[in-house]
Design a protein around this motif. Structure first.
Motif, PDB file in Angstrom:
ATOM      1  N   VAL A 177      -9.900  11.671 -51.176  1.00 60.62           N
ATOM      2  CA  VAL A 177     -10.799  11.034 -51.738  1.00 60.62           C
ATOM      3  C   VAL A 177     -11.742  10.058 -51.237  1.00 60.62           C
ATOM      4  N   TYR A 178     -10.706   9.292 -50.058  1.00 63.79           N
ATOM      5  CA  TYR A 178     -11.184   8.011 -49.673  1.00 63.79           C
ATOM      6  C   TYR A 178     -11.887   8.340 -48.240  1.00 63.79           C
ATOM      7  N   SER A 179     -11.761   9.530 -47.898  1.00 62.65           N
ATOM      8  CA  SER A 179     -12.512  10.065 -46.501  1.00 62.65           C
ATOM      9  C   SER A 179     -13.981   9.929 -46.742  1.00 62.65           C
ATOM     10  N   ARG A 180     -14.056  10.449 -47.897  1.00 62.77           N
ATOM     11  CA  ARG A 180     -15.598  10.542 -48.269  1.00 62.77           C
ATOM     12  C   ARG A 180     -16.365   9.112 -48.664  1.00 62.77           C
ATOM     13  N   ILE A 181     -15.442   8.326 -49.096  1.00 60.83           N
ATOM     14  CA  ILE A 181     -15.933   6.899 -49.754  1.00 60.83           C
ATOM     15  C   ILE A 181     -16.301   5.942 -48.401  1.00 60.83           C
ATOM     16  N   VAL A 182     -14.946   6.065 -47.478  1.00 59.44           N
ATOM     17  CA  VAL A 182     -15.023   4.886 -46.379  1.00 59.44           C
ATOM     18  C   VAL A 182     -15.439   5.511 -45.096  1.00 59.44           C
ATOM     19  N   MET A 183     -15.554   6.690 -44.932  1.00 63.63           N
ATOM     20  CA  MET A 183     -15.453   7.478 -43.490  1.00 63.63           C
ATOM     21  C   MET A 183     -16.803   7.984 -43.373  1.00 63.63           C
ATOM     22  N   LYS A 184     -17.132   7.999 -41.881  1.00 64.70           N
ATOM     23  CA  LYS A 184     -18.382   8.678 -41.565  1.00 64.70           C
ATOM     24  C   LYS A 184     -17.899   9.755 -40.290  1.00 64.70           C
ATOM     25  N   GLU A 185     -18.673  10.918 -40.349  1.00 66.92           N
ATOM     26  CA  GLU A 185     -18.034  12.130 -39.590  1.00 66.92           C
ATOM     27  C   GLU A 185     -17.987  11.531 -38.322  1.00 66.92           C
TER      28      GLU A 185
END
Length: 329
Positions: free
Chosen positions: A52-60
């Motif tokens: 879940v958090y990869s989409r919220i706090v990360m950029k590619e």
């Protein structure tokens, strides 16, 4: 000069994560400045929240988020000694430099006989999630009945055992017969395989005909919708996770919970364990004591090799792990 390996998020997940969503990079680390230390990851964690958090706090292109137990290999910070082990939130990498902020040194009472990887599981974030979720959100009381789903996972397995320590009846469900057998082995009063029962509603009713005082929800979705109807008056629901929803490309629709919540005057509360960061030491101390006394048992699914991080992560999301999934570097 040290060369670190790191897994980066090559592409945001669409539906279920794939190994092609990750990329392995090498990063040359600079020499230490005063106040800094060099750390080497020993164990790394894979957890549902990362999906879940990869989409919220990360950029590619960012290094994948995550926590590790790391050993200090060089220090120019007087507060940290070479050879000490810490828990850090520095992502999927083999080596990293820190200024010491946010590092949690493993307790001095940590016995040599206990795997340090437990600081990522039973005596770490998942264990603390169970501890504070039960005590502060569910506010369980002796003699009550506690329901927990994903009960053989890193959080759920601790929830059940802490509820037993607290004098409660515990009902758990899991996704395989082996996991159900494990739950009974560690003291759950009732356990069933939600994938093989004819009716989830009937299975829950059979396990506790009088209903449930506390529901520790790690799954969400259909399970939660059915379980809420079996709560007792003034029941409490701790919403910890919703793993049944994380990989959906199209959001699931109802049923809706309002009628049950009104008629039974239920309290449902979502929470993040970081709310109790100021009480982390209290939780770790309690969990470590119970593990050392044998009151809380643990099981780890250990994957060997840093190169297998994506595979371990995907396997964990598929429910292939019993207990806490970790990677040994």
């Amino acid at each position: 000069m040290v060369t670190a390996k790191a897994w980066v998020l090559k592409k945001h997940f669409e539906g279920f994560p794939k190994t092609s969503d990750f990329d392995l990079k090498e990063i040359k680390l600079p020499n230490l400045k005063d106040g800094e230390l060099l750390l080497e990851s020993v164990f790394l964690s894979v957890d549902p929240y990362m999906r879940v958090y990869s989409r919220i706090v990360m950029k590619e292109g960012d290094i994948m988020i995550g926590t590790q137990v790391a050993r200090i290999v060089e220090s120019k910070n007087p507060a940290f000694t070479v050879g000490a082990f810490v828990v850090a939130d520095s992502g999927w990498r083999t080596h990293f430099i820190s200024d010491g902020k946010g590092l949690h040194v493993l307790p001095s009472s940590w016995p040599e006989s206990l795997p340090r990887s437990l600081a990522l599981g039973t005596v770490g974030m998942p264990g603390l999630t169970a501890y504070f979720g039960l005590l502060e959100v569910c506010k369980m009381k002796p003699g009550e009945t506690v329901l927990v789903n994903a009960a053989a996972g890193a959080v759920g397995s601790v929830v059940g055992q802490l509820a037993k320590i607290g004098g409660c009846k515990v009902v758990g469900c899991a996704g395989s017969d082996d996991k159900v057998a494990y739950l009974k082995k560690i003291g759950f009063d009732e356990a069933f395989n939600y994938k093989t029962v004819k009716s989830l509603d009937e299975a829950l009713r059979k396990a506790s005909p009088d209903g449930y005082d506390c529901f520790f929800d790690n799954v969400g979705g259909e399970f939660a919708s059915i379980a809420i109807n079996q709560m007792k008056k003034y029941g409490r629901i701790a919403v910890c996770g919703a793993i049944s929803l994380y990989n959906d490309s199209v959001p699931q629709k109802g049923p809706y919970v309002q009628v049950s919540m009104i008629l039974k005057e239920l309290r449902m509360e979502g929470f993040l364990v970081t709310r109790w960061n100021n009480r982390r030491e209290e939780g770790v101390k309690a969990l470590l004591k119970w593990v050392m006394e044998g009151k809380v048992k643990y099981h780890e699914q250990v994957t060997e090799g840093f190169e297998n991080m994506p595979m371990a992560f995907i396997g964990m999301l598929k429910g292939e792990n019993l207990g806490k999934a970790v990677v040994k570097v």
